[in-house]
Scaffold this active site. Structure first.
Site, PDB file in Angstrom:
ATOM      1  N   CYS A   2      -3.451  -8.603   3.506  1.00  7.69           N
ATOM      2  CA  CYS A   2      -4.243  -9.538   4.303  1.00  7.69           C
ATOM      3  C   CYS A   2      -4.705 -10.696   3.440  1.00  7.69           C
ATOM      4  CB  CYS A   2      -5.460  -8.809   4.877  1.00  7.69           C
ATOM      5  SG  CYS A   2      -5.035  -7.317   5.812  1.00  7.69           S
ATOM      6  N   LEU A  51      -2.455  -8.445   8.167  1.00 14.23           N
ATOM      7  CA  LEU A  51      -1.090  -7.951   8.266  1.00 14.23           C
ATOM      8  C   LEU A  51      -1.202  -6.458   8.526  1.00 14.23           C
ATOM      9  CD1 LEU A  51       2.010  -8.318   7.935  1.00 14.23           C
ATOM     10  CD2 LEU A  51       1.697  -7.807   5.508  1.00 14.23           C
ATOM     11  N   VAL A  53      -0.434  -2.711   8.746  1.00 15.06           N
ATOM     12  CA  VAL A  53       0.458  -1.749   8.103  1.00 15.06           C
ATOM     13  C   VAL A  53       0.096  -0.316   8.500  1.00 15.06           C
ATOM     14  CG1 VAL A  53       1.202  -0.820   5.865  1.00 15.06           C
ATOM     15  CG2 VAL A  53       0.957  -3.288   6.172  1.00 15.06           C
ATOM     16  N   ASN A  77      -8.483  -6.838   1.436  1.00 12.03           N
ATOM     17  CA  ASN A  77      -7.047  -7.086   1.285  1.00 12.03           C
ATOM     18  C   ASN A  77      -6.507  -6.008   0.356  1.00 12.03           C
ATOM     19  OD1 ASN A  77      -4.458  -8.110   0.707  1.00 12.03           O
ATOM     20  ND2 ASN A  77      -5.251  -9.505  -0.849  1.00 12.03           N
ATOM     21  N   GLY A  78      -5.618  -5.159   0.857  1.00 13.31           N
ATOM     22  CA  GLY A  78      -5.049  -4.163  -0.026  1.00 13.31           C
ATOM     23  C   GLY A  78      -4.627  -2.896   0.679  1.00 13.31           C
ATOM     24  N   GLU A  79      -4.356  -1.881  -0.132  1.00 13.06           N
ATOM     25  CA  GLU A  79      -4.005  -0.547   0.354  1.00 13.06           C
ATOM     26  C   GLU A  79      -4.656   0.479  -0.558  1.00 13.06           C
ATOM     27  OE1 GLU A  79      -2.321   0.344   3.012  1.00 13.06           O
ATOM     28  OE2 GLU A  79      -1.616  -1.651   3.626  1.00 13.06           O
ATOM     29  N   ASP A 102      -7.401   2.439   6.345  1.00 12.11           N
ATOM     30  CA  ASP A 102      -8.105   2.627   5.073  1.00 12.11           C
ATOM     31  C   ASP A 102      -9.279   1.664   4.913  1.00 12.11           C
ATOM     32  OD1 ASP A 102      -6.427   0.423   4.819  1.00 12.11           O
ATOM     33  OD2 ASP A 102      -5.811   0.881   2.778  1.00 12.11           O
ATOM     34  N   GLY A 378      10.063  -2.847  -8.418  1.00 16.12           N
ATOM     35  CA  GLY A 378       9.979  -2.303  -9.776  1.00 16.12           C
ATOM     36  C   GLY A 378       9.224  -3.176 -10.753  1.00 16.12           C
TER      37      GLY A 378
END
Length: 614
Positions: A2, A51, A53, A77-79, A102, A378
């Site tokens: 976000c 956004l 998810v 903003n994040g996970e 979350d 990666g």
């Protein structure tokens, strides 16, 4: 992922500033294309772009909660990759939840533990919480700085946002750049000193840091830092622990309510994550994994092997696709697309960046977004495990400066004499390097090669890695794609930081311990393939185009960059075939063509953002 923004003004009521908040929030629309929200209460104004998810139907922000008659509000903003465990613990402590997202877990974690909640979090995040109990705003950023957060305090107004563009919408935050900002652009850039926002009144909350803004002002502090501790595991135990951490991290990061894919270059780092993801999908019955790779039209015709890029990636990508049976998407761009996207790359960063290395990633993410919302990358394995050439070449190890920027005299020589005298670029670079080295946590009794490699590891994790994480965040979020970076799990980074160099190099190979940890996961030919960096274009048409752009800028007396540079020196480089192609400028991928593109970006930035110097 976000975009977040907001401002705080203790005097008066901000309800009359709703349109300003909307404008600030809308600058971040690309970061959150699914929904928008704003909230104003008294002196607090929060804005959010979403956004979706996890739990797309719920989780709208700003999210509000009441607890014991006190009000709390969050923009985030994040996970959080440990949200299920946190939620279980919070339920046991009496908290009740209305959603599966979350965001609600994070808000209740703050309500329960206050600012100490950061100690509990495993994830990538930047967030702000209004806390009416303590009459303060609390802000925090994840430990490695995967998610961005900038702030400014001008007069009695505090402003924050995911990107500088949101702050620059506020009338009190002006696009001014002083000597430090110019030094960042011309001698540090496209890297950036932690905490520096380049703009005069904009600062970055450093990775692993939190901030409290109250009526008494700003207080910021580090809640996490790399620590040096004795490593007691042997080689086999170390390899097993690395594999355990990487697998746990990846499986946490594959959780999503929307499609997830993997970026696949055919190299060790991305191939390992893709192989682990394929195995997880098979075990959980989720079908084939989508994978994506990027290349350039006719790159095979122009590719020339060199020490930084020993071989082309294409055959290795196909090798892994065949091995893992992924649903692969080969994406290629031509030179005109790459050049045209340089402008979007600049606007996504709000600063000059890694030029075509940025613009190619922007285009790549734009294509991926058509088929997926979340991607696994990666990124960061080379900084953490010691994969770059500068970990292994004595002249770079002992250069006395940042090893990805070993031509400071040449760079300083591009500036006009007046600017050189004003910003003192070499002195500025030396001070920033000394600051970085002074931060390195020492280990009692460690000397010689071990101490030298600890310094190099620290510099890479805290100074070079943020450059690539900035790039990954801005280019992906610029098109509304969430990219997750499992190698940046703080548990893994902390553990690997303390692995002795001889174990990291087991088998006398760069990233040897990672290779050993992945035995049985990857085919041996891929497992022990020589490192190859992110692909760049080798087409001479790109060089010709960006060189022509710069020469046109030099011919235009209204170009805002002209007072800052030495045009004669730039023309001399442009006229030299050797300098135009092989000029050492920044990192592994940026040489003469990227220098020209960078100067063009600087000029466009000065013009488009109406930057004032002083």
């Amino acid at each position: 992922m976000c975009g977040i923004t907001g401002f705080v003004q203790w005097r008066g009521d901000l309800t009359g500033h709703s349109q300003l908040l909307v404008r600030m929030t809308e600058t971040l629309a690309n970061r959150g294309p699914d929904a928008a929200g704003t909230w104003i209460s008294g002196p607090i104004a929060f804005g959010h772009r979403r956004l979706s998810v996890i739990d797309p139907e719920n989780g709208a922000q700003p999210m509000i909660a009441r607890h014991e008659d006190k009000l709390y509000a969050i923009v985030y903003n994040g996970e959080l990759y440990n949200a299920p465990e946190l939620k279980k613990e919070l339920k046991q402590r009496g908290h009740h939840f209305l959603t599966e997202c979350d965001t609600e877990v994070l808000l209740h974690a703050y309500i329960e533990w206050g600012p100490d909640c950061t100690e509990k979090l495993n994830g990538i995040f930047a967030f702000a919480v209004w806390d009416s109990l303590r009459d303060q705003v609390f802000l925090a950023r994840d430990r490695l700085g995967v998610k961005p957060l900038f702030y400014s305090q001008v007069d009695d107004v505090f402003v924050f946002g995911s990107e500088p563009k949101a702050l620059l919408q506020h009338p009190l935050v002006q696009p001014k750049v002083g000597p430090e900002g110019l030094a960042e652009i011309f001698i540090i850039g496209p890297a950036r000193t932690p905490g520096q926002g380049v703009y005069k009144d904009i600062f970055e909350l450093r990775p692993g840091s939190a901030m409290i803004y109250s009526r008494s002002g700003i207080r910021s502090y580090a809640y996490w830092k790399l620590e040096s501790v004795q490593h007691t595991d042997n080689v086999d135990e170390t390899a097993a622990r690395v594999r355990e951490l990487l697998q746990d991290t990846l499986e946490r990061q594959l959780v999503s309510d929307v499609p997830v894919c993997s970026l696949l270059s055919g190299g060790l780092d991305s191939s390992a994550l893709t192989a682990l993801a394929v195995d997880y999908y098979k075990r959980t019955g989720q079908g084939r994994v989508d994978t994506f790779s990027v290349d350039y039209v006719d790159n095979d015709k122009h590719f020339k092997s060199h020490s930084f890029q020993p071989g082309a990636d294409g055959p290795w990508i196909q090798r892994m696709v065949d091995e893992l049976d992924t649903n692969h998407h080969f994406i290629a761009f031509d030179t005109p697309e790459l050049v045209a996207a340089l402008d979007n790359a600049l606007y996504s960063r709000d600063l000059p960046g890694m030029t075509d290395v940025d613009s190619s990633l922007y285009l790549f993410c734009q294509e991926i977004k058509k088929k997926a919302t979340v991607a696994i990358s990666g990124e960061a394995a080379d900084e953490i495990f010691g994969g770059y050439p500068w970990f292994h070449r004595e002249e770079m190890l002992s250069s006395g400066t940042f090893p990805w920027s070993v031509a400071p005299n040449m760079r300083a020589g591009l500036l006009s004499p007046e600017i050189r005298e004003w910003i003192r670029p070499l002195e500025y670079l030396g001070d920033r390097y000394s600051d970085a080295v002074a931060e390195v946590p020492k280990l009692d009794g460690e000397t010689g090669k071990q101490a030298q490699m600890r310094v190099m590891s620290y510099l890479n994790i805290t100074r070079f890695m943020p450059t690539l994480l900035d790039r990954k965040d801005r280019m992906s979020m610029g098109v509304g794609l969430e990219v997750r970076v499992p190698y940046c799990d703080h548990r893994l980074v902390q553990y690997v930081f303390n692995i002795p160099w001889e174990i990291k190099m087991v088998g006398n190979r760069e990233k040897g311990i990672l290779r050993k940890a992945l035995e049985g996961v990857l085919p041996d030919d891929v497992l022990y393939r020589k490192k190859s960096p992110y692909p760049k274009t080798h087409n001479p048409a790109y060089l010709n185009k960006v060189r022509s752009q710069v020469l046109s800028i030099l011919d235009d007396p209204s170009s805002p960059i002209l007072p800052l540079i030495d045009p004669a020196k730039i023309r001399e480089i442009a006229a030299s075939p050797e300098s135009s192609t092989n000029l050492p400028w920044f990192g592994q991928l940026m040489s003469g063509p990227q220098l020209f593109a960078y100067l063009a970006q600087v000029n466009l930035w000065l013009k488009t953002y109406n930057v004032s110097i002083g």
